[in-house]
Scaffold this motif. Structure first.
Motif, PDB file in Angstrom:
ATOM      1  N   ALA A  31       0.815  -1.210   0.000  1.00  0.00           N
ATOM      2  CA  ALA A  31       0.000   0.000   0.000  1.00  0.00           C
ATOM      3  C   ALA A  31       0.849   1.261   0.000  1.00  0.00           C
ATOM      4  O   ALA A  31       0.379   2.330  -0.356  1.00  0.00           O
ATOM      5  CB  ALA A  31      -0.911   0.012   1.216  1.00  0.00           C
ATOM      6  N   GLY A 118      -8.432   9.062   7.467  1.00  0.00           N
ATOM      7  CA  GLY A 118      -7.729   8.185   6.523  1.00  0.00           C
ATOM      8  C   GLY A 118      -6.261   8.511   6.347  1.00  0.00           C
ATOM      9  O   GLY A 118      -5.525   7.737   5.725  1.00  0.00           O
ATOM     10  N   GLU A 178     -10.482  -1.370   4.971  1.00  0.00           N
ATOM     11  CA  GLU A 178      -9.186  -0.726   4.688  1.00  0.00           C
ATOM     12  C   GLU A 178      -8.217  -0.925   5.841  1.00  0.00           C
ATOM     13  O   GLU A 178      -7.037  -1.234   5.642  1.00  0.00           O
ATOM     14  CB  GLU A 178      -9.384   0.773   4.442  1.00  0.00           C
ATOM     15  N   ARG A 181      -7.050  -4.508   5.919  1.00  0.00           N
ATOM     16  CA  ARG A 181      -6.106  -4.766   4.821  1.00  0.00           C
ATOM     17  C   ARG A 181      -4.719  -4.240   5.170  1.00  0.00           C
ATOM     18  O   ARG A 181      -3.711  -4.916   4.954  1.00  0.00           O
ATOM     19  CB  ARG A 181      -6.607  -4.103   3.528  1.00  0.00           C
TER      20      ARG A 181
END
Length: 200
Positions: A31, A118, A178, A181
């Protein structure tokens, strides 16, 4: 013959170091595009209860990321930080809607005008923090780092002035999927263990 030799070498390395061979072959989080040093460098090893572990602080060149100085404190899901008790329907639920988490990528609170939901930060001494929450007293360059208990807040953090690194700016959203992950990324599991062990 060369392939057999390399396979044997990796197997030996794995058994001696405890580092999965896949991590050596793919040592970077998918990521994030992090610059790195060789995973087998001695600088990355730190003793932890007689075992060698890799430390995030030493593994990546954090100077390549934008940084900012903040005042960071710790918080819990409990009444002392949120005013909510375990029987409250929103106990442990952040402003973003995800459940609080202390892991390789932990939930943190920030001023959303500076660090939107985020946003992924690296906080030396804490690990990765994902902005999932806000707080009444969290204004400007302040962060609140999630811990499971008040004792953990005092034992592991307290209140510190710290230089944090901005890995990824958030878009204002964050989901449980998210966060899961990020925490289950295979290439990062060698680092994750140090955060899971600190919880036990």
């Amino acid at each position: 013959m060369t392939l057999l030799f390399l396979a044997a070498l990796l197997a030996t390395f794995e058994s001696v170091s405890g580092v999965d061979a896949k991590t050596v072959l793919h040592p970077f989080p998918s990521a994030l595009s992090m610059d790195h040093q060789p995973i087998w460098g001695m600088k990355e090893l730190a003793k932890n209860g007689g075992r060698s572990v890799l430390r995030l602080e030493d593994h990546f060149d954090w100077s390549k990321y934008p940084s900012v100085e903040v005042i960071a404190t710790g918080y819990t899901a409990g009444i002392e930080s949120t005013g909510k008790t375990p029987d409250h329907p929103e106990y442990g639920i952040t402003y973003s809607g995800v459940r609080v988490k202390r892991d390789l990528y932990s939930t943190i609170a920030a001023d959303l005008s500076i660090f939107p939901i985020g946003t992924i930060l690296f906080i030396p001494g804490y690990g990765f923090g994902v902005v999932a929450d806000k707080g009444g007293a969290i204004k400007g360059h302040r962060l609140d780092l999630y811990y499971e208990t008040v004792e953990d807040v005092y034992k592991y953090w307290g209140k510190r002035k710290v230089q944090v690194y901005i890995i990824q700016k958030g878009d204002g959203t964050l989901s449980e999927e998210e966060l899961t992950r990020l925490n289950e990324d295979e290439t990062m599991q060698v680092f994750r263990q140090q955060y899971l062990e600190s919880k036990s």
